[in-house]
Design a protein around this motif. Structure first.
Motif, PDB file in Angstrom:
ATOM      1  N   GLU A  18       0.841  -1.204   0.000  1.00  0.00           N
ATOM      2  CA  GLU A  18       0.000   0.000   0.000  1.00  0.00           C
ATOM      3  C   GLU A  18       0.878   1.256   0.000  1.00  0.00           C
ATOM      4  OE1 GLU A  18      -3.060  -0.484  -0.611  1.00  0.00           O
ATOM      5  OE2 GLU A  18      -3.361  -2.545   0.049  1.00  0.00           O
ATOM      6  N   HIS A  20       1.047   3.769  -1.789  1.00  0.00           N
ATOM      7  CA  HIS A  20       0.389   5.060  -2.029  1.00  0.00           C
ATOM      8  C   HIS A  20       0.038   5.781  -0.731  1.00  0.00           C
ATOM      9  CE1 HIS A  20      -2.768   1.982  -1.843  1.00  0.00           C
ATOM     10  NE2 HIS A  20      -3.476   2.906  -1.243  1.00  0.00           N
ATOM     11  N   GLU A  24      -0.909   9.667   0.207  1.00  0.00           N
ATOM     12  CA  GLU A  24      -2.328  10.004   0.170  1.00  0.00           C
ATOM     13  C   GLU A  24      -2.964  10.371   1.496  1.00  0.00           C
ATOM     14  OE1 GLU A  24      -4.655   6.928  -1.600  1.00  0.00           O
ATOM     15  OE2 GLU A  24      -3.764   7.227  -3.542  1.00  0.00           O
ATOM     16  N   SER A  53       1.416  -1.108  -4.872  1.00  0.00           N
ATOM     17  CA  SER A  53       0.171  -0.356  -4.780  1.00  0.00           C
ATOM     18  C   SER A  53      -0.707  -0.761  -5.951  1.00  0.00           C
ATOM     19  CB  SER A  53       0.432   1.152  -4.836  1.00  0.00           C
ATOM     20  OG  SER A  53      -0.804   1.846  -4.874  1.00  0.00           O
ATOM     21  N   GLY A  54      -1.953  -1.013  -5.666  1.00  0.00           N
ATOM     22  CA  GLY A  54      -2.885  -1.356  -6.729  1.00  0.00           C
ATOM     23  C   GLY A  54      -3.656  -0.160  -7.234  1.00  0.00           C
ATOM     24  N   SER A  55      -3.368   1.032  -6.705  1.00  0.00           N
ATOM     25  CA  SER A  55      -4.194   2.181  -7.076  1.00  0.00           C
ATOM     26  C   SER A  55      -3.418   3.388  -7.578  1.00  0.00           C
ATOM     27  CB  SER A  55      -5.062   2.588  -5.880  1.00  0.00           C
ATOM     28  OG  SER A  55      -4.262   3.014  -4.816  1.00  0.00           O
ATOM     29  N   GLU A  57      -1.298   5.718 -10.044  1.00  0.00           N
ATOM     30  CA  GLU A  57      -1.118   5.870 -11.491  1.00  0.00           C
ATOM     31  C   GLU A  57       0.220   6.537 -11.767  1.00  0.00           C
ATOM     32  OE1 GLU A  57      -3.067   4.831 -13.982  1.00  0.00           O
ATOM     33  OE2 GLU A  57      -4.464   3.931 -12.578  1.00  0.00           O
ATOM     34  N   LYS A  80       3.767  -1.920 -13.981  1.00  0.00           N
ATOM     35  CA  LYS A  80       2.323  -1.695 -13.820  1.00  0.00           C
ATOM     36  C   LYS A  80       1.584  -2.912 -14.332  1.00  0.00           C
ATOM     37  CE  LYS A  80      -1.362   1.459 -14.174  1.00  0.00           C
ATOM     38  NZ  LYS A  80      -2.205   0.936 -13.162  1.00  0.00           N
ATOM     39  N   CYS A  83      -4.706  -5.273 -11.847  1.00  0.00           N
ATOM     40  CA  CYS A  83      -4.981  -6.018 -10.617  1.00  0.00           C
ATOM     41  C   CYS A  83      -6.454  -6.401 -10.511  1.00  0.00           C
ATOM     42  CB  CYS A  83      -4.504  -5.258  -9.384  1.00  0.00           C
ATOM     43  SG  CYS A  83      -5.271  -3.653  -9.200  1.00  0.00           S
ATOM     44  N   SER A  84      -7.124  -6.454 -11.660  1.00  0.00           N
ATOM     45  CA  SER A  84      -8.510  -6.910 -11.607  1.00  0.00           C
ATOM     46  C   SER A  84      -8.532  -8.402 -11.295  1.00  0.00           C
ATOM     47  CB  SER A  84      -9.220  -6.640 -12.936  1.00  0.00           C
ATOM     48  OG  SER A  84      -8.641  -7.416 -13.960  1.00  0.00           O
TER      49      SER A  84
END
Length: 144
Positions: A18, A20, A24, A53-55, A57, A80, A83-84
């Protein structure tokens, strides 16, 4: 522990999940988390650092995270990936029964009635609010 010679010789990987969050979240949480780079600076030279991190950009946020975690220009690799989880179904069900301390009848459908052994149980994930509640749910499902 970081100063122990045996530990340092074996410490080869530092993973920041995580990542990010170093950029954030508000100061209440981030204050400690954003200082993870100090672990890196105190680690052995052979230490590999992975930030996940999956979120996040590509762009300004990624650059800030790289700086926070002390990645040096040209000395890291960005990878990149999508991660769906196409093999995961999210199922919401209305609860019909009250649950007690150790009885969760609304979860009975998770364990097939006609199963002949434990390997017949499909893989499932159940999210609960606490570890203690998860333990009670596990005990209940085992009893079915």
């Amino acid at each position: 522990m970081i100063g122990d010679k045996t530990f340092r010789a074996r410490w080869g990987l530092l993973v920041v999940d995580e990542a990010h969050l170093v950029d954030e979240w508000g100061e209440d949480f981030r204050e400690t988390y954003k200082d993870l780079w100090t672990l890196r600076s105190r680690g052995p030279e052979h230490l590999t650092v992975v930030a996940l991190s999956g979120s996040v950009e590509p762009g300004e946020q990624t650059e800030r995270i790289l700086r926070h975690l002390a990645f040096r220009e040209g000395n890291y690799r960005l990878d990149k990936r999508d991660c769906s989880c196409d093999n995961v179904d999210i199922i919401f069900r209305e609860c019909r029964y009250p649950f007690s301390a150790y009885e969760f009848r609304d979860l009975d459908w998770l364990v097939p009635v006609d199963m002949d052994n434990t390997s017949s149980i499909p893989k499932r994930m159940v999210f609960v609010e606490t570890i203690e509640l998860g333990h009670r749910v596990t005990l209940y499902l085992r009893s079915l």
